[in-house]
Design an enzyme around this catalytic site. Structure first.
Site, short mmCIF file in Angstrom:
data_model
loop_
_atom_site.label_atom_id
_atom_site.label_comp_id
_atom_site.label_asym_id
_atom_site.label_seq_id
_atom_site.Cartn_x
_atom_site.Cartn_y
_atom_site.Cartn_z
N ASP A 1 0.80 -1.23 0.00
CA ASP A 1 0.00 0.00 0.00
C ASP A 1 0.83 1.28 0.00
OD1 ASP A 1 1.13 0.02 2.52
OD2 ASP A 1 -0.66 -0.78 3.49
N GLU B 1 -0.29 -9.10 -1.37
CA GLU B 1 -0.89 -8.62 -0.11
C GLU B 1 -2.10 -7.72 -0.41
OE1 GLU B 1 0.84 -5.70 2.88
OE2 GLU B 1 1.41 -7.58 3.82
N GLU C 1 -2.22 4.96 3.24
CA GLU C 1 -2.11 3.55 2.84
C GLU C 1 -3.47 2.93 2.50
OE1 GLU C 1 -0.55 4.93 5.38
OE2 GLU C 1 1.58 4.43 5.24
N HIS D 1 6.70 4.31 13.52
CA HIS D 1 7.02 5.13 12.36
C HIS D 1 5.79 5.67 11.63
CE1 HIS D 1 6.04 2.47 8.87
NE2 HIS D 1 6.12 1.54 9.79
N ARG E 1 2.84 7.48 9.93
CA ARG E 1 2.53 8.89 9.75
C ARG E 1 1.41 9.35 10.70
NH1 ARG E 1 3.76 12.25 5.27
NH2 ARG E 1 5.09 10.62 4.48
N HIS F 1 13.41 4.72 13.42
CA HIS F 1 13.13 4.94 12.00
C HIS F 1 13.77 6.25 11.56
CE1 HIS F 1 10.75 5.38 8.30
NE2 HIS F 1 10.55 4.08 8.39
N1 UDP Z 1 12.39 -4.26 10.11
C1 UDP Z 1 13.77 -4.29 9.94
N2 UDP Z 1 14.54 -3.49 10.74
C2 UDP Z 1 14.01 -2.65 11.68
C3 UDP Z 1 12.60 -2.61 11.83
C4 UDP Z 1 11.82 -3.43 11.02
O1 UDP Z 1 14.30 -5.03 9.11
O2 UDP Z 1 14.77 -1.94 12.34
C5 UDP Z 1 11.57 -5.08 9.20
C6 UDP Z 1 10.49 -5.91 9.84
O3 UDP Z 1 10.97 -7.16 10.25
C7 UDP Z 1 9.47 -6.02 8.72
C8 UDP Z 1 9.61 -4.71 8.01
O4 UDP Z 1 10.88 -4.20 8.34
O5 UDP Z 1 9.81 -7.05 7.82
C9 UDP Z 1 8.51 -3.76 8.45
O6 UDP Z 1 8.78 -2.50 7.98
P1 UDP Z 1 8.09 -1.19 8.56
O7 UDP Z 1 7.69 -1.41 9.97
O8 UDP Z 1 9.03 -0.07 8.24
O9 UDP Z 1 6.84 -1.00 7.61
P2 UDP Z 1 5.33 -1.51 7.64
O10 UDP Z 1 5.35 -2.99 7.73
O11 UDP Z 1 4.64 -0.83 8.78
O12 UDP Z 1 4.77 -1.06 6.32
#
Ligand code: UDP
Length: 384
Positions: free
Chosen positions: A102, A124, A137, A219, A221, A249
Protein backbone atom coordinates in the site's frame (compact mmCIF):
# COMPACT_ATOMS: atom_id res chain seq x y z
CA UNK A 1 16.26 -7.09 -19.11
CA UNK A 2 16.67 -10.34 -17.18
CA UNK A 3 19.32 -12.44 -18.92
CA UNK A 4 18.12 -14.52 -21.82
CA UNK A 5 14.51 -13.36 -21.52
CA UNK A 6 12.25 -11.83 -24.13
CA UNK A 7 10.12 -8.96 -22.80
CA UNK A 8 6.89 -10.94 -22.59
CA UNK A 9 8.60 -13.44 -20.27
CA UNK A 10 9.74 -10.88 -17.70
CA UNK A 11 7.89 -10.48 -14.40
CA UNK A 12 8.59 -6.88 -13.47
CA UNK A 13 8.54 -6.06 -9.75
CA UNK A 14 8.25 -2.42 -8.70
CA UNK A 15 9.28 -1.65 -5.12
CA UNK A 16 10.77 1.15 -3.09
CA UNK A 17 10.51 0.60 0.67
CA UNK A 18 11.90 -1.82 3.23
CA UNK A 19 8.70 -3.82 3.76
CA UNK A 20 8.25 -4.22 0.01
CA UNK A 21 11.81 -5.54 -0.27
CA UNK A 22 11.26 -8.05 2.54
CA UNK A 23 7.89 -9.27 1.27
CA UNK A 24 8.81 -9.47 -2.42
CA UNK A 25 12.24 -11.09 -1.91
CA UNK A 26 10.86 -14.62 -1.39
CA UNK A 27 8.62 -14.28 -4.47
CA UNK A 28 11.57 -13.18 -6.60
CA UNK A 29 13.72 -16.03 -5.22
CA UNK A 30 10.93 -18.52 -5.95
CA UNK A 31 10.66 -17.31 -9.56
CA UNK A 32 14.42 -17.62 -9.96
CA UNK A 33 14.34 -21.13 -8.52
CA UNK A 34 11.77 -22.03 -11.20
CA UNK A 35 13.93 -20.66 -14.04
CA UNK A 36 11.67 -17.65 -14.60
CA UNK A 37 12.77 -14.08 -15.28
CA UNK A 38 11.97 -11.69 -12.45
CA UNK A 39 13.28 -8.15 -12.77
CA UNK A 40 13.20 -5.59 -9.97
CA UNK A 41 12.78 -1.91 -10.67
CA UNK A 42 13.51 0.13 -7.53
CA UNK A 43 11.88 3.53 -7.23
CA UNK A 44 14.19 4.96 -4.61
CA UNK A 45 11.35 5.81 -2.16
CA UNK A 46 13.63 4.52 0.64
CA UNK A 47 17.35 4.36 -0.03
CA UNK A 48 19.60 2.41 2.35
CA UNK A 49 16.72 0.67 4.12
CA UNK A 50 15.57 -0.81 0.83
CA UNK A 51 18.98 -1.89 -0.45
CA UNK A 52 19.91 -3.43 2.92
CA UNK A 53 16.67 -5.40 3.11
CA UNK A 54 17.21 -6.79 -0.40
CA UNK A 55 20.86 -7.57 0.28
CA UNK A 56 19.84 -9.70 3.28
CA UNK A 57 18.33 -12.10 0.70
CA UNK A 58 21.29 -11.85 -1.68
CA UNK A 59 19.32 -9.67 -4.11
CA UNK A 60 20.00 -6.35 -5.82
CA UNK A 61 17.65 -4.20 -7.90
CA UNK A 62 18.23 -4.34 -11.65
CA UNK A 63 17.60 -0.64 -11.97
CA UNK A 64 16.89 2.30 -9.64
CA UNK A 65 14.80 5.30 -10.67
CA UNK A 66 16.24 7.21 -7.72
CA UNK A 67 13.31 9.63 -7.39
CA UNK A 68 13.54 10.44 -3.68
CA UNK A 69 14.17 14.04 -2.74
CA UNK A 70 14.43 15.47 0.77
CA UNK A 71 11.07 15.87 2.59
CA UNK A 72 8.97 14.75 -0.38
CA UNK A 73 5.24 14.30 0.25
CA UNK A 74 3.44 11.13 -0.88
CA UNK A 75 1.70 13.26 -3.56
CA UNK A 76 5.07 14.36 -4.92
CA UNK A 77 6.41 10.79 -4.89
CA UNK A 78 3.38 9.54 -6.85
CA UNK A 79 3.42 12.53 -9.20
CA UNK A 80 7.07 11.93 -10.07
CA UNK A 81 6.84 8.17 -10.29
CA UNK A 82 3.84 7.58 -12.55
CA UNK A 83 5.36 9.09 -15.73
CA UNK A 84 8.85 7.73 -14.92
CA UNK A 85 7.48 4.19 -14.47
CA UNK A 86 5.21 4.48 -17.51
CA UNK A 87 8.25 5.24 -19.66
CA UNK A 88 10.14 2.20 -18.34
CA UNK A 89 7.09 -0.07 -18.76
CA UNK A 90 6.65 1.08 -22.38
CA UNK A 91 10.27 0.14 -23.09
CA UNK A 92 10.22 -3.17 -21.19
CA UNK A 93 6.71 -4.55 -22.04
CA UNK A 94 6.86 -7.26 -19.33
CA UNK A 95 4.44 -10.21 -18.98
CA UNK A 96 3.11 -8.60 -15.81
CA UNK A 97 3.90 -5.83 -13.31
CA UNK A 98 3.91 -6.81 -9.64
CA UNK A 99 3.37 -4.39 -6.76
CA UNK A 100 3.11 -5.13 -3.05
CA UNK A 101 1.02 -3.60 -0.29
CA UNK A 102 0.00 0.00 0.00
CA UNK A 103 2.94 2.38 -0.43
CA UNK A 104 3.14 5.41 -2.73
CA UNK A 105 5.45 3.26 -4.88
CA UNK A 106 2.83 0.49 -5.17
CA UNK A 107 0.07 3.01 -5.96
CA UNK A 108 2.20 4.69 -8.65
CA UNK A 109 3.30 1.32 -10.08
CA UNK A 110 -0.32 0.22 -10.36
CA UNK A 111 -1.35 3.41 -12.16
CA UNK A 112 1.57 3.25 -14.58
CA UNK A 113 0.76 -0.41 -15.36
CA UNK A 114 -2.90 0.48 -15.91
CA UNK A 115 -1.98 3.31 -18.32
CA UNK A 116 0.45 0.99 -20.14
CA UNK A 117 -2.35 -1.65 -20.32
CA UNK A 118 -0.08 -4.22 -18.70
CA UNK A 119 -1.36 -7.01 -16.45
CA UNK A 120 -1.03 -6.06 -12.79
CA UNK A 121 -0.46 -8.43 -9.85
CA UNK A 122 -1.11 -7.13 -6.32
CA UNK A 123 0.74 -8.98 -3.57
CA UNK A 124 -0.89 -8.62 -0.11
CA UNK A 125 -4.24 -7.58 -1.53
CA UNK A 126 -7.41 -6.95 0.46
CA UNK A 127 -6.11 -5.54 3.75
CA UNK A 128 -8.65 -3.07 5.08
CA UNK A 129 -8.83 -1.12 8.33
CA UNK A 130 -12.41 -0.06 7.56
CA UNK A 131 -11.56 3.59 8.27
CA UNK A 132 -9.67 6.46 6.63
CA UNK A 133 -6.56 5.53 8.58
CA UNK A 134 -3.85 4.57 8.09
CA UNK A 135 -3.56 7.42 5.60
CA UNK A 136 -2.61 7.34 2.76
CA UNK A 137 -2.11 3.55 2.84
CA UNK A 138 -5.80 2.61 3.07
CA UNK A 139 -6.56 4.88 0.10
CA UNK A 140 -3.67 3.37 -1.88
CA UNK A 141 -4.67 -0.25 -1.37
CA UNK A 142 -8.33 0.36 -2.21
CA UNK A 143 -7.32 2.08 -5.44
CA UNK A 144 -4.79 -0.62 -6.38
CA UNK A 145 -7.50 -3.27 -6.01
CA UNK A 146 -9.56 -1.53 -8.71
CA UNK A 147 -6.62 -1.73 -11.15
CA UNK A 148 -5.17 -5.21 -10.44
CA UNK A 149 -5.82 -8.31 -12.58
CA UNK A 150 -4.58 -10.85 -10.03
CA UNK A 151 -5.08 -10.26 -6.30
CA UNK A 152 -2.88 -12.33 -3.97
CA UNK A 153 -4.75 -12.17 -0.66
CA UNK A 154 -2.99 -13.25 2.53
CA UNK A 155 -6.15 -14.40 4.36
CA UNK A 156 -9.81 -15.34 3.85
CA UNK A 157 -10.74 -12.01 5.44
CA UNK A 158 -8.73 -10.13 2.80
CA UNK A 159 -10.46 -12.15 0.06
CA UNK A 160 -13.88 -11.31 1.52
CA UNK A 161 -12.99 -7.59 1.61
CA UNK A 162 -12.04 -7.68 -2.08
CA UNK A 163 -15.22 -9.50 -3.07
CA UNK A 164 -17.17 -6.91 -1.06
CA UNK A 165 -15.64 -4.22 -3.30
CA UNK A 166 -16.72 -5.98 -6.48
CA UNK A 167 -13.54 -7.91 -7.34
CA UNK A 168 -14.33 -11.15 -9.20
CA UNK A 169 -13.53 -14.22 -7.05
CA UNK A 170 -11.67 -15.88 -9.97
CA UNK A 171 -9.13 -13.05 -9.88
CA UNK A 172 -8.26 -13.71 -6.20
CA UNK A 173 -5.93 -16.35 -4.73
CA UNK A 174 -5.38 -16.85 -0.99
CA UNK A 175 -1.66 -17.32 -0.46
CA UNK A 176 -0.86 -16.40 3.15
CA UNK A 177 1.49 -13.48 3.70
CA UNK A 178 4.79 -13.55 1.81
CA UNK A 179 6.39 -11.85 4.85
CA UNK A 180 6.15 -15.20 6.66
CA UNK A 181 8.05 -16.86 3.80
CA UNK A 182 10.71 -14.15 4.19
CA UNK A 183 10.85 -14.73 7.93
CA UNK A 184 11.23 -18.50 7.55
CA UNK A 185 14.00 -17.94 5.01
CA UNK A 186 15.84 -15.62 7.40
CA UNK A 187 15.35 -17.94 10.39
CA UNK A 188 16.89 -20.77 8.37
CA UNK A 189 19.82 -18.51 7.45
CA UNK A 190 20.39 -17.53 11.09
CA UNK A 191 20.28 -21.18 12.17
CA UNK A 192 22.76 -22.15 9.44
CA UNK A 193 25.11 -19.17 9.56
CA UNK A 194 26.63 -19.51 13.03
CA UNK A 195 29.18 -16.75 12.32
CA UNK A 196 26.34 -14.29 11.62
CA UNK A 197 24.47 -15.40 14.75
CA UNK A 198 27.65 -14.94 16.85
CA UNK A 199 28.20 -11.46 15.39
CA UNK A 200 24.64 -10.50 16.29
CA UNK A 201 25.03 -11.84 19.83
CA UNK A 202 28.13 -9.63 20.25
CA UNK A 203 26.36 -6.64 18.70
CA UNK A 204 23.53 -6.84 21.24
CA UNK A 205 25.63 -7.84 24.26
CA UNK A 206 24.75 -4.51 25.93
CA UNK A 207 21.12 -5.59 26.42
CA UNK A 208 20.58 -6.94 29.94
CA UNK A 209 19.11 -10.37 29.20
CA UNK A 210 18.11 -10.92 32.85
CA UNK A 211 15.30 -8.41 32.33
CA UNK A 212 12.31 -8.79 29.97
CA UNK A 213 12.99 -7.38 26.49
CA UNK A 214 10.47 -5.02 24.91
CA UNK A 215 11.15 -4.60 21.20
CA UNK A 216 9.50 -1.39 20.00
CA UNK A 217 9.10 0.19 16.56
CA UNK A 218 7.22 3.38 15.68
CA UNK A 219 7.02 5.13 12.36
CA UNK A 220 3.45 5.50 11.08
CA UNK A 221 2.53 8.89 9.75
CA UNK A 222 -0.76 8.95 11.69
CA UNK A 223 1.20 8.56 14.96
CA UNK A 224 3.49 11.55 14.36
CA UNK A 225 2.97 14.35 16.91
CA UNK A 226 1.10 13.93 20.21
CA UNK A 227 0.52 10.20 19.77
CA UNK A 228 4.23 9.58 19.27
CA UNK A 229 5.02 11.70 22.35
CA UNK A 230 2.59 9.61 24.42
CA UNK A 231 4.10 6.33 23.17
CA UNK A 232 7.61 7.52 24.02
CA UNK A 233 6.50 8.62 27.48
CA UNK A 234 5.15 5.11 28.08
CA UNK A 235 8.41 3.51 26.88
CA UNK A 236 10.41 5.69 29.25
CA UNK A 237 8.26 4.60 32.20
CA UNK A 238 8.51 0.95 31.13
CA UNK A 239 12.32 1.09 31.21
CA UNK A 240 11.85 0.48 34.96
CA UNK A 241 10.34 -2.92 34.18
CA UNK A 242 12.24 -4.09 31.11
CA UNK A 243 14.98 -3.42 28.58
CA UNK A 244 13.55 -1.17 25.87
CA UNK A 245 15.06 -1.81 22.46
CA UNK A 246 14.00 0.69 19.80
CA UNK A 247 15.48 0.75 16.30
CA UNK A 248 14.80 4.36 15.35
CA UNK A 249 13.13 4.94 12.00
CA UNK A 250 15.09 7.50 9.95
CA UNK A 251 12.08 9.74 9.23
CA UNK A 252 13.24 13.10 10.67
CA UNK A 253 10.01 13.68 12.63
CA UNK A 254 10.28 10.28 14.31
CA UNK A 255 14.03 10.38 14.88
CA UNK A 256 13.88 13.88 16.40
CA UNK A 257 11.07 13.02 18.82
CA UNK A 258 12.70 9.75 19.89
CA UNK A 259 16.08 11.37 20.57
CA UNK A 260 14.46 14.17 22.58
CA UNK A 261 12.43 11.78 24.74
CA UNK A 262 14.68 8.76 25.19
CA UNK A 263 18.34 9.47 24.44
CA UNK A 264 20.75 8.27 27.12
CA UNK A 265 18.06 6.93 29.46
CA UNK A 266 18.91 3.88 31.57
CA UNK A 267 17.44 0.67 30.18
CA UNK A 268 16.66 2.25 26.80
CA UNK A 269 18.63 1.09 23.75
CA UNK A 270 18.14 3.41 20.78
CA UNK A 271 19.54 1.70 17.70
CA UNK A 272 19.88 2.75 14.08
CA UNK A 273 17.38 1.08 11.72
CA UNK A 274 18.38 -2.57 11.81
CA UNK A 275 19.22 -4.82 8.93
CA UNK A 276 16.60 -7.55 8.60
CA UNK A 277 18.72 -10.42 10.05
CA UNK A 278 19.42 -8.33 13.17
CA UNK A 279 15.76 -7.42 13.58
CA UNK A 280 14.70 -11.07 13.24
CA UNK A 281 17.38 -12.08 15.79
CA UNK A 282 15.88 -9.59 18.27
CA UNK A 283 12.30 -10.69 17.56
CA UNK A 284 13.37 -14.27 18.31
CA UNK A 285 14.53 -13.15 21.77
CA UNK A 286 12.03 -10.44 22.72
CA UNK A 287 9.39 -10.85 25.44
CA UNK A 288 6.85 -8.51 23.81
CA UNK A 289 6.70 -6.42 20.63
CA UNK A 290 5.25 -2.91 20.89
CA UNK A 291 4.70 -1.61 17.40
CA UNK A 292 2.70 0.40 14.92
CA UNK A 293 4.33 -1.51 12.03
CA UNK A 294 2.23 -3.64 9.72
CA UNK A 295 4.94 -6.18 8.96
CA UNK A 296 5.90 -6.72 12.59
CA UNK A 297 2.24 -7.48 13.44
CA UNK A 298 2.48 -10.34 10.94
CA UNK A 299 5.96 -11.65 11.69
CA UNK A 300 5.83 -11.66 15.49
CA UNK A 301 3.01 -14.23 15.81
CA UNK A 302 4.98 -16.64 13.61
CA UNK A 303 7.80 -16.39 16.18
CA UNK A 304 5.53 -16.79 19.20
CA UNK A 305 6.14 -13.14 20.12
CA UNK A 306 3.04 -11.41 21.55
CA UNK A 307 2.29 -8.00 20.00
CA UNK A 308 0.81 -4.84 21.47
CA UNK A 309 -0.35 -2.71 18.56
CA UNK A 310 0.28 1.02 19.07
CA UNK A 311 -2.60 2.18 16.87
CA UNK A 312 -6.31 2.90 17.20
CA UNK A 313 -7.25 0.74 14.21
CA UNK A 314 -5.48 -2.03 12.34
CA UNK A 315 -6.05 -3.76 9.02
CA UNK A 316 -4.35 -6.83 10.51
CA UNK A 317 -7.51 -7.98 12.31
CA UNK A 318 -6.60 -11.67 12.10
CA UNK A 319 -3.83 -11.29 14.69
CA UNK A 320 -6.29 -9.73 17.14
CA UNK A 321 -8.86 -12.46 16.48
CA UNK A 322 -6.37 -15.32 16.92
CA UNK A 323 -5.12 -13.77 20.17
CA UNK A 324 -1.51 -13.11 19.09
CA UNK A 325 -1.96 -9.36 19.23
CA UNK A 326 -3.85 -6.76 21.24
CA UNK A 327 -4.79 -3.29 20.09
CA UNK A 328 -3.64 -0.92 22.85
CA UNK A 329 -3.72 2.44 21.07
CA UNK A 330 -1.40 5.31 21.87
CA UNK A 331 -2.44 6.47 25.34
CA UNK A 332 0.55 6.35 27.75
CA UNK A 333 -1.35 4.96 30.72
CA UNK A 334 -3.05 2.28 28.59
CA UNK A 335 0.27 1.13 27.12
CA UNK A 336 1.95 0.98 30.52
CA UNK A 337 -0.98 -0.92 32.06
CA UNK A 338 -1.11 -3.42 29.18
CA UNK A 339 2.62 -4.15 29.35
CA UNK A 340 2.76 -4.42 33.14
CA UNK A 341 -0.32 -6.62 33.13
CA UNK A 342 1.32 -9.04 30.71
CA UNK A 343 4.76 -9.01 32.33
CA UNK A 344 3.04 -10.01 35.57
CA UNK A 345 1.04 -12.82 33.97
CA UNK A 346 3.14 -15.56 32.39
CA UNK A 347 0.00 -17.54 31.44
CA UNK A 348 -1.40 -14.63 29.43
CA UNK A 349 1.91 -14.21 27.59
CA UNK A 350 2.00 -17.97 26.95
CA UNK A 351 -1.54 -17.94 25.52
CA UNK A 352 -0.65 -15.12 23.14
CA UNK A 353 2.59 -16.83 22.12
CA UNK A 354 0.85 -20.09 21.34
CA UNK A 355 -2.19 -18.72 19.50
CA UNK A 356 -2.91 -20.03 15.99
CA UNK A 357 -0.87 -18.59 13.09
CA UNK A 358 -3.05 -15.96 11.43
CA UNK A 359 -1.00 -15.19 8.29
CA UNK A 360 -0.09 -18.63 6.97
CA UNK A 361 2.79 -20.99 7.59
CA UNK A 362 5.22 -19.68 4.99
CA UNK A 363 4.25 -21.18 1.62
CA UNK A 364 2.99 -17.81 0.32
CA UNK A 365 5.84 -17.28 -2.15
CA UNK A 366 5.26 -20.68 -3.76
CA UNK A 367 1.50 -20.15 -3.95
CA UNK A 368 1.97 -16.62 -5.34
CA UNK A 369 4.26 -17.86 -8.08
CA UNK A 370 1.88 -20.74 -8.89
CA UNK A 371 -0.90 -18.19 -9.38
CA UNK A 372 1.26 -15.80 -11.42
CA UNK A 373 2.52 -18.53 -13.75
CA UNK A 374 -0.94 -20.02 -14.22
CA UNK A 375 -2.27 -16.62 -15.25
CA UNK A 376 0.63 -14.89 -17.01
CA UNK A 377 3.32 -17.53 -17.61
CA UNK A 378 4.43 -18.56 -21.09
CA UNK A 379 2.26 -21.66 -21.11
CA UNK A 380 -0.79 -19.63 -20.04
CA UNK A 381 -0.11 -17.16 -22.85
CA UNK A 382 0.26 -20.00 -25.40
CA UNK A 383 -3.09 -21.46 -24.33
CA UNK A 384 -4.98 -18.19 -24.90
N1 UDP B 1 12.39 -4.26 10.11
C1 UDP B 1 13.77 -4.29 9.94
N2 UDP B 1 14.54 -3.49 10.74
C2 UDP B 1 14.01 -2.65 11.68
C3 UDP B 1 12.60 -2.61 11.83
C4 UDP B 1 11.82 -3.43 11.02
O1 UDP B 1 14.30 -5.03 9.11
O2 UDP B 1 14.77 -1.94 12.34
C5 UDP B 1 11.57 -5.08 9.20
C6 UDP B 1 10.49 -5.91 9.84
O3 UDP B 1 10.97 -7.16 10.25
C7 UDP B 1 9.47 -6.02 8.72
C8 UDP B 1 9.61 -4.71 8.01
O4 UDP B 1 10.88 -4.20 8.34
O5 UDP B 1 9.81 -7.05 7.82
C9 UDP B 1 8.51 -3.76 8.45
O6 UDP B 1 8.78 -2.50 7.98
P1 UDP B 1 8.09 -1.19 8.56
O7 UDP B 1 7.69 -1.41 9.97
O8 UDP B 1 9.03 -0.07 8.24
O9 UDP B 1 6.84 -1.00 7.61
P2 UDP B 1 5.33 -1.51 7.64
O10 UDP B 1 5.35 -2.99 7.73
O11 UDP B 1 4.64 -0.83 8.78
O12 UDP B 1 4.77 -1.06 6.32
Amino acid sequence: MAMGATPEEVFLFVAGTRPEAVKLAPVILELQARWQHPMLLATGQHLELFDDALAAFGLVAHENLDIMRHAQTPAEVVGTLVPALARRFAALRPAAVIVQGDTATAFAGAQAAAYARLPLVHVEAGLRSGSDEPFPEEMHRRAIAQMADLHLAPTTGARAALIGEGIAPVAIRITGNTGIAALNWMQARLARDTALAATLARRFAGIDRRRPLLLATVHRRENHGVRLAAILKALLALAEDAEIVLPVHPHPTVAGAVQAALAERAGVHLLPPLDYPAFVWLMQRATLALTDSGGVQEEAPALGLPVLVLRDVTERQEGLQSGNARLVGTDSAAIIAAVRGLLGDAHAIGRMAEAALPYGTGDAARLSVDAMLARFGRRAAAAE
